[in-house]
Design a protein around this motif. Structure first.
Motif, mmCIF file in Angstrom:
data_model
loop_
_atom_site.group_PDB
_atom_site.id
_atom_site.type_symbol
_atom_site.label_atom_id
_atom_site.label_comp_id
_atom_site.label_asym_id
_atom_site.label_seq_id
_atom_site.Cartn_x
_atom_site.Cartn_y
_atom_site.Cartn_z
ATOM 1 N N TRP A 62 -45.195 13.302 -11.351
ATOM 2 C CA TRP A 62 -45.849 13.535 -12.639
ATOM 3 C C TRP A 62 -46.836 12.424 -12.992
ATOM 4 N N ARG A 65 -50.066 13.360 -11.306
ATOM 5 C CA ARG A 65 -50.682 14.514 -11.973
ATOM 6 C C ARG A 65 -51.338 14.085 -13.282
ATOM 7 N N LEU A 97 -51.333 23.143 -16.059
ATOM 8 C CA LEU A 97 -50.641 21.893 -16.378
ATOM 9 C C LEU A 97 -50.292 21.775 -17.861
ATOM 10 N N ASP A 100 -46.735 21.910 -18.023
ATOM 11 C CA ASP A 100 -45.986 20.950 -17.210
ATOM 12 C C ASP A 100 -44.755 20.452 -17.973
ATOM 13 N N ARG A 106 -49.113 17.062 -19.898
ATOM 14 C CA ARG A 106 -49.640 18.068 -20.835
ATOM 15 C C ARG A 106 -50.735 17.470 -21.713
#
Length: 201
Positions: A62, A65, A97, A100, A106
């Motif tokens: 995460w 991302r 996303l 997410d 987010r």
């Protein structure tokens, strides 16, 4: 046999450490580029960094991302970055996303969409990919102030398009409530969003 088990265990440990180190390096590079792009985005665009950031939006970690989405927001501040973001099709991934599991991801995804959606092309592509519905869902349910702040900013951008504005009418009461009860910054962006959504030519 015992020696083989020990060797296999050591080999597995080395591979695990290498994998972790690789992800740590990626995070370091993403952070470094984040600060560099505050000064200059031209070199990053020329080096096709946006394509790399987009490919990292689907990473299993995460942190990566989130940092990739943050860097897309950075690189898409100039007009050329916004155009390239639409061209490389990062909008559909950013919309995904928004759901997410991690709030940081987010928030950064919503921020990136907000930046890209400043252009007409960015607005149209975001609306086509379902960003309006995803943002409305987040505004109603997400408890993170970081997420909601960027969501409201993105909603404001998309509401500038007639098709986006029509869909946003339903969340005006929610935004009005935030404008009356939220913190100073949240109140400010919510009031702006309400003005944009309720504007009529």
């Amino acid at each position: 046999l015992e020696g083989k088990k020990r060797a296999d265990k050591e080999s597995s440990g080395i591979n695990a450490e290498y994998g972790t180190e690789t992800d740590e390096i990626k995070q370091l590079v993403l952070d470094t580029l984040h600060y560099c792009m505050k000064v200059d985005t031209d070199q990053a665009l020329a080096a096709q960094a946006l394509e790399v950031f987009t490919s990292l939006l689907g990473h299993g970690t995460w942190e990566i991302r989130g940092k990739a989405a943050r860097d897309i927001m950075d690189i898409s501040f100039p007009l050329e970055g916004k155009k390239r973001a639409v061209k490389v099709r990062c909008i559909p991934v950013l919309v995904k996303l928004l759901a997410d599991k991690n709030y940081h991801v987010r928030a950064q995804a919503a921020g990136a969409l907000m930046s890209i959606a400043i252009t007409t092309e960015g607005k149209q592509e975001s609306i086509r990919e379902g960003a309006v519905e995803a943002l409305i869902a987040l505004l109603r349910s997400d408890e993170s102030s970081d997420v909601r702040l960027n969501v409201i900013k993105a909603i404001t951008m998309l509401a500038e398009a007639p098709s986006g504005r029509e869909k946003m009418i339903e969340v005006v009461p929610v935004l009005q409530d935030i404008a009356n009860t939220g913190g100073p910054m949240m109140q400010k962006v919510a009031k702006t969003a309400v003005k944009v959504i309720t504007w009529r030519p």
